[in-house]
Design an enzyme around this catalytic site. Structure first.
Site, short mmCIF file in Angstrom:
data_model
loop_
_atom_site.label_atom_id
_atom_site.label_comp_id
_atom_site.label_asym_id
_atom_site.label_seq_id
_atom_site.Cartn_x
_atom_site.Cartn_y
_atom_site.Cartn_z
N ARG A 69 5.64 10.06 -26.50
CA ARG A 69 5.48 9.79 -27.93
C ARG A 69 5.51 11.10 -28.72
NH1 ARG A 69 4.03 4.97 -30.19
NH2 ARG A 69 3.51 3.79 -28.35
N ARG A 95 6.49 1.80 -35.07
CA ARG A 95 6.05 2.78 -34.08
C ARG A 95 4.64 3.22 -34.42
NH1 ARG A 95 8.36 4.14 -29.56
NH2 ARG A 95 7.45 6.21 -29.79
N ASN A 111 2.77 3.62 -46.16
CA ASN A 111 3.15 2.49 -45.30
C ASN A 111 2.94 1.19 -46.06
OD1 ASN A 111 3.83 1.11 -42.85
ND2 ASN A 111 1.66 0.68 -42.52
N HIS A 113 2.00 -2.82 -45.17
CA HIS A 113 1.50 -3.66 -44.08
C HIS A 113 1.41 -5.09 -44.59
CE1 HIS A 113 -0.52 -4.54 -40.35
NE2 HIS A 113 -1.40 -5.25 -41.04
N GLN A 177 6.79 -10.40 -52.16
CA GLN A 177 5.82 -9.56 -52.88
C GLN A 177 5.90 -8.11 -52.44
OE1 GLN A 177 3.96 -10.65 -55.51
NE2 GLN A 177 5.23 -12.46 -55.20
C1 GAR Z 1 7.60 -6.06 -43.42
O1 GAR Z 1 6.99 -7.32 -43.56
C2 GAR Z 1 6.55 -4.98 -43.27
O2 GAR Z 1 5.39 -5.21 -44.04
C3 GAR Z 1 6.24 -5.09 -41.79
O3 GAR Z 1 7.48 -5.29 -41.18
C4 GAR Z 1 8.36 -5.97 -42.09
C5 GAR Z 1 9.62 -5.15 -42.21
O4 GAR Z 1 10.58 -5.81 -42.97
N1 GAR Z 1 5.58 -3.92 -41.32
C6 GAR Z 1 4.71 -3.92 -40.33
O5 GAR Z 1 4.37 -4.93 -39.73
C7 GAR Z 1 4.13 -2.56 -39.99
N2 GAR Z 1 3.08 -2.69 -39.05
P1 GAR Z 1 11.82 -5.03 -43.55
O6 GAR Z 1 12.42 -4.24 -42.39
O7 GAR Z 1 12.75 -6.10 -44.00
O8 GAR Z 1 11.35 -4.13 -44.66
#
Ligand code: GAR
Length: 194
Positions: A69, A95, A111, A113, A177
């Site tokens: 990593r 990651r 980020n 979430h 959203q």
């Molecule tokens: C999104 O829902 C984001 O919030 C989530 O992955 C998706 C990516 O969608 N992120 C996580 O779960 C991070 N732990 P996208 O590639 O279409 O933006």
């Protein structure tokens, strides 16, 4: 120019929302900010094509090619730092980051979430919200700190959980959203950064 580097692993719809907001809001002319590069840890990430079509530099750095990593994150940092970023945006970048990576970008790493943090950090957020009987769900933009999904919250949006929701239908409602709050949070962050 304040450079924004966006990291993705898949669809990249949040990245695309930020790119579109930057184009429509003329971030370069009005705020001296641009999306300089999109970097993926997966070669088949769909978002890469969108970035290329929009004239943004792209790079792929496959984590499978690295022994640890730490080695992957060191190479990723090197790639990101070519763009001397004011801000690094994690947009579905799946990651876990090393402490060294997070420290390197302290104060310039965001980020998104797909839950109302501090509820449901980690994976499978929508199913966990359904299993818990939540009546509302949502998403959170936060600064990244050493603790997973736990940094200072910048923006949140709430959606209702409907009686016949599945993890997929709830995820889709939350995602609409995400596309509103992430570009807004990125712009506000950039504007407040001297
Ligand atoms: C999104 O829902 C984001 O919030 C989530 O992955 C998706 C990516 O969608 N992120 C996580 O779960 C991070 N732990 P996208 O590639 O279409 O933006």
């Amino acid at each position: 120019m304040k450079n924004i580097v966006i990291l993705i692993s898949g669809g990249g719809s949040n990245m695309a929302a930020i790119v579109r907001a930057a184009q429509q809001g003329q971030w370069a002319q009005r705020h001296g900010a641009q999306v300089a590069a999109v970097i993926s840890n997966k070669a088949d990430a769909k978002g890469l094509q969108f970035a290329q079509e929009n004239g943004i530099a792209t790079a792929v750095l496959d984590h499978k090619g690295f022994g640890s990593r730490e080695d992957f994150d060191a190479a990723l940092m090197q790639r990101i730092d070519q763009y001397q970023p004011a801000l690094v945006v994690l947009a579905g970048f799946m990651r876990i980051l090393t402490p060294g990576f997070v420290a390197h970008y302290a104060g310039q790493l965001l980020n998104i979430h797909p839950s109302l943090l501090p509820a449901f950090p980690g994976l499978h957020t929508h199913q966990r919200a359904l299993d818990a009987g939540c009546k509302f769900a949502g998403c959170t933009v936060h600064e990244v700190t050493q603790e997973l999904d736990a940094g200072p919250i910048l923006e949140q949006a709430v959606v209702p959980v409907l009686p016949d929701d599945t993890a997929e239908t709830l995820a889709a409602r939350v995602l609409t959203q995400e596309h509103i709050i992430y570009p807004r949070a990125v712009l506000n962050f950039i504007k407040n950064k001297s």
